[in-house]
Write an enzyme that holds these catalytic residues in place. Structure first.
Site, PDB file in Angstrom:
ATOM      1  CB  SER A 163      -0.952   0.136   0.981  1.00 45.08           C
ATOM      2  OG  SER A 163      -1.824   1.019   1.934  1.00 45.08           O
ATOM      3  CG  ASP A 168       7.126   5.455 -12.504  1.00 41.75           C
ATOM      4  OD1 ASP A 168       7.953   4.135 -12.542  1.00 41.75           O
ATOM      5  OD2 ASP A 168       5.896   5.406 -12.379  1.00 41.75           O
ATOM      6  CE  LYS A 207      -5.308  -2.360   0.292  1.00 44.93           C
ATOM      7  NZ  LYS A 207      -6.477  -0.571   0.944  1.00 44.93           N
TER       8      LYS A 207
END
Length: 450
Positions: free
Chosen positions: A296, A307, A321
């Site tokens: 999460s 990224d 998750k």
């Protein structure tokens, strides 16, 4: 309030529904198939209330009906009565009574996602993946997670014995003393050779300020020549608040997207950005450590920094998750926790069901892994939402691969057992040694922020 992680000592509950025939008098025909048949629901409640072998209150039946409906949707949606809602709010405050672990439902039996650092569960060396098959003399098979939580919690100083099933070992008992759990979610230290180390055990209300203070302290401790690198340790971190994940990421980025959430409705679409001049360590290389128990909010931070080319992610595949739960209070009746959207990293890839693949796969040595073996990941939970693929508004846009690694290496990362919690951050921690040594690589081998 948008939540990015399961509750402490209560995570996801997926209940088993058994189909049974209902008397024909209640088999009401509906002409409008798009409208819920509230008459059928009310009729069944009345039938149970009138004819069940033991008396059952209307409130209990209504609560269980709501839980059954929401639990069937996915592993993270649920109904909370007033007491459960208040307990959730206490959990997120970072101070609560109990044992200090997160649990989830696996095959109808509660299992540990992760013990929280410096709590009774961690000191007893409970491990991710351990199944709690009994509390005292009571079996937990088929028991709701909330009931398990109620049995585990109690007065500080009181004891509880739980029976653990770990991998292929024989079940064994563990006696724990309950205490007030005061969670310091961020710890830091300056490692040799000017390497900053920050351990985040969960993302709570105190994490944002704790992380910022840790970076300030590390810069002060490394005054003169400055930090050579920063390691952010998110292993065994089950997540927490979305806002905390955005703030932590924003302290290492200058503007641009951190994460986006996208659901059915227009107001469920939102992009969270870093501050324009948020990076507190410009030019300092960063490594993020993750494993199968990183979930999460942990995955949001790892995915954002990966990224944006601000960090190298090292470790093994994360939990997966990637869904957003919105907690909707119902005045006088608790709250609904409903999955309303999915998380997407800055490049548009979904975390859900897949998780984050490290740039560098580094398993914990066998003698440092939990003895129960690899964890059950999000994709194996009953009712888990499938990964929707790349988000990109351009028609025909190709999906961006998360990694260039061969599939066999990705699978290796996904099915590796995590490190024992008692070793995290210690001198013998082999994965941490790899992360620290990574800063000795030439600058060309390290990512540059974008």
């Amino acid at each position: 309030m948008i939540k990015a992680r399961p509750l402490v000592i209560r995570v996801v509950a997926a209940v088993s529904i058994v189909a049974v025939p209902i008397v024909s008098a209640l088999a009401l025909q509906r002409e409008d198939k798009t409208t819920p048949d509230l008459g059928l629901l009310a009729g069944v409640i009345q039938l149970v209330n009138r004819a069940y072998v033991h008396p059952v209150g209307q409130d209990a039946l209504t609560k269980d009906a709501l839980k059954g409906m929401l639990n069937r949707l996915d592993p993270h949606s649920d109904y909370m009565d007033e007491d459960e809602f208040k307990q959730m709010q206490t959990d997120m405050s970072g101070q609560f009574g109990g044992l200090g672990m997160q649990i989830t439902a696996q095959g109808g039996v509660p299992s540990i996602v992760s013990p929280i650092d410096d709590t009774p569960a961690a000191r007893a060396r409970l491990e991710p993946g351990d199944m709690i098959i009994k509390v005292g003399a009571t079996s937990t098979q088929g028991m709701s997670l909330r009931k398990v939580v109620d049995m585990l919690r109690g007065e500080p100083g009181s004891k509880v014995t739980i029976t653990i099933l770990r991998g292929k070992e024989e079940p064994f008992d563990v006696s724990l003393t309950r205490e007030i759990i005061r969670v310091a979610s961020v710890k830091s230290e300056l490692k040799p050779d000017r390497i900053g180390y920050v351990r985040i055990s969960q993302f709570g209300n105190d994490t944002s300020e704790g992380f910022k203070s840790a970076l300030t302290r590390l810069k002060t401790d490394a005054a003169g020549t400055g930090l050579k690198g920063l390691v952010i340790d998110l292993r065994n971190d089950p997540g927490g608040l979305l806002t905390a994940a955005v703030d932590v990421s924003g302290n290492l980025l200058n503007g641009g997207a951190v994460v986006s959430i996208r659901g059915r409705e227009a107001n469920d679409q939102h992009v969270f950005n870093a501050p324009a001049k948020g990076d507190m360590l410009p030019g300092v290389p960063v490594v993020v450590l993750i494993n199968g128990a990183s979930a999460s909010a942990s995955e949001i931070v790892a995915g954002a920094l990966q990224d944006r080319k601000r960090a190298t992610v090292i470790g093994t595949q994360s939990f997966g998750k990637g869904s957003v739960q919105t907690v909707i209070p119902i005045k006088g009746h608790g709250a609904v926790r409903l999955t309303t959207a999915l998380y997407y990293t800055p490049s548009g890839r979904s975390i859900q069901d897949d998780g984050i693949t490290p740039d560098v796969i580094e398993e914990a040595p066998k003698d440092q892994q939990i003895s129960g073996g690899p964890l059950v990941r999000e994709s194996a939970l009953s009712g888990a939402i499938a990964n929707p693929g790349q988000f990109d508004k351009r028609p025909g846009a190709a999906a961006k691969p998360q990694t260039d690694m061969p599939a066999k290496d990705v699978n290796k990362a996904a099915y590796s057992a995590p490190i024992r919690a008692d070793l995290i951050g210690k001198p013998e921690d082999a994965q941490l040694k790899v992360a620290v040594n990574y800063f000795d690589k030439p600058p060309a081998a390290q990512p540059s922020a974008r």
